[in-house]
Enzyme design. Structure first.
Site, short mmCIF file in Angstrom:
data_model
loop_
_atom_site.label_atom_id
_atom_site.label_comp_id
_atom_site.label_asym_id
_atom_site.label_seq_id
_atom_site.Cartn_x
_atom_site.Cartn_y
_atom_site.Cartn_z
CE1 TYR B 112 -7.38 -96.33 10.28
CE2 TYR B 112 -7.53 -98.68 10.29
CZ TYR B 112 -7.24 -97.43 10.95
OH TYR B 112 -6.63 -97.30 12.22
CG HIS B 164 -5.81 -97.77 16.84
ND1 HIS B 164 -5.74 -99.12 16.36
CD2 HIS B 164 -5.13 -97.14 15.63
CE1 HIS B 164 -5.51 -99.21 15.19
NE2 HIS B 164 -5.12 -98.26 14.70
#
Lengths: 189, 245
Positions: B112, B164
């Site tokens: 991320y 996800h």
């Protein structure tokens, strides 16, 4: 209207530790624009069961304006709302606390027409929380309205203070205790 | 009847989700829940006008490229290009139109763009992993992005999150607010993931997108379909009186 079949809801999942990249808005804290005359800062911490501040939480708020009007099409008076009043606030807790610039809302009735005390609906999300928790902020300096509030009256007397924001230097303080001795009252909505 | 009384009477509340829909906040397999779940039972909050209204956001908040995560930088991000699309519906199958959808995700390597993510996999200079859009009048949304990678975390030894995408939905009321995660079909990491498995078994498949050949574009992108269902409303007992709406 008849309901022939219903679809099951999508389940909730945690916001995880990286919520900030998706959910933090620069203008998130501003329920009302900066400089609004009667604006106040609603600030507080979100605390875990060990009393430690949770720094990867997100607090969201929803409320009416000072005249009891919601910025929503189902409120017939929504067109009368001052432009700039959003009703919605969002703040993460990276600094150790959240902060929302808002106004003390007006009074709106419950479903049976009984006036509720000024209140702000609150959702709390965090890493380690698989679903949001919902609570309400009431204002400690409105004791008469609070005493007559139909929701507060359902809360055991010894826990009502967990729903009261206390006056502070620049507005109000409202800590959320997710767990522990001072656990905040949460609601199923 | 005053306008205010009409307002409180006219709008039906939202149906509660039955048990077995959402994960319990106390889910010991996901260790971080231990100190972050309330121990006392929640009280019932009857839905007043505060709960059946909610933020209607988005106009002016969506940039032109916000629903295409592959064009937000001068170069293209690395990874498998995908289109994720679907509808936001309420529990009666009605479209939820003009409603804000926010997503965030890891890059193709599972990293991320966040200062707390220290997984030693490179950041992609051409990928932020953040998108937003509004549903159209039929409740439809669409994102173009990169398939996120799996990544390790510290919940238990050799713990890996299945790929996800985080989804945040507002619906049309405070009551409908939902944050969830979308997964990809047949992920071999499902079995060991306590976050996915925190959802009651019968409801887990609702979090898994469907591979969509119809929306797979030749020489361009794989398609995945993910419909999201928010709570529906009780039938209104007042509708018969309200012909003059």
């Amino acid at each position: 209207m008849t309901t022939s079949s219903t679809l099951p809801s999508t389940p909730s999942q945690t916001v995880g530790p990286y919520l900030h990249i998706g959910l933090t808005w620069q203008d998130g804290p501003f329920v009302v624009p900066e400089g609004t005359p009667s604006s106040v800062w609603l600030r507080g911490r979100v605390l875990d069961g060990a009393g430690e501040p949770i720094t990867d939480a997100l607090v969201e708020t929803w409320q009416c304006d000072e005249h009891g009007r919601f910025a929503h099409p189902e409120d017939p008076r929504s067109a009368e709302i001052d432009s700039g009043f959003r009703g919605f606030g969002r703040s993460d807790t990276r600094s150790g606390e959240y902060g929302i610039l808002t106004v003390v809302p007006g009074r709106v009735p419950d479903r049976t027409g009984v006036p509720q005390a000024p209140h702000v609906d609150v959702s709390v999300f965090a890493r380690g929380m698989l679903h949001r928790v919902v609570t309400r902020v009431y204002f400690a300096d409105r004791p008469e309205a609070n005493a007559a509030d139909p929701v507060l009256s359902t809360v055991p007397r010894d826990r009502r203070q967990t729903l009261l924001a206390r006056p502070s230097a620049d507005g109000y303080t409202f800590d959320v205790h997710v767990q522990g001795e001072y656990e905040t009252v949460f609601f199923d909505v | 009847m005053s306008a205010r009384e009409q307002r409180t009477r006219a709008s039906p509340p939202y149906r509660p989700d039955p048990d077995g829909t959402h994960p319990p906040l106390d889910s010991p397999g996901y260790r971080s829940t231990a100190l972050r779940h309330p121990v006392r039972r929640p009280l019932t909050l009857p839905q007043s006008v505060t709960e059946i209204t909610g933020p209607v956001l988005g106009e002016g908040r969506i940039g032109e490229r916000d629903n295409d995560l592959t064009v937000q930088h001068p170069g293209e991000p690395i990874g498998q290009r995908i289109v994720v699309h679907g509808r936001v519906l309420d529990g009666d199958g009605r479209a939820v139109p003009n409603s804000l959808v926010e997503i965030w995700q890891a890059n193709a390597g599972g990293r991320y763009r966040h200062d707390a993510d220290v997984w030693p996999c490179p950041l992609d200079p051409n990928f932020d992993g953040v998108g937003r859009t509004l549903t159209d009048e039929h409740g439809r949304y669409e994102f173009t992005t990169i398939k996120p990678g799996a990544y390790p975390w510290k919940n238990h030894h050799n713990a890996w999150r299945p790929a996800h995408i985080h989804f945040s939905l507002f619906g049309r009321s405070f009551t409908q607010r939902l944050v969830t995660q979308m997964y990809f079909p047949d992920d071999p990491l499902f079995d060991q993931d306590p976050i996915f498995n925190s959802v009651p078994e019968a409801a887990r498949s609702r979090l898994v997108s469907r591979f969509d050949m119809n929306r797979t574009t030749d020489h361009w992108a794989l398609g995945f379909e993910f419909d999201i269902v928010l709570r529906g409303r009780e039938a209104t007992p007042f509708e018969d009186d309200d012909h003059d709406h």
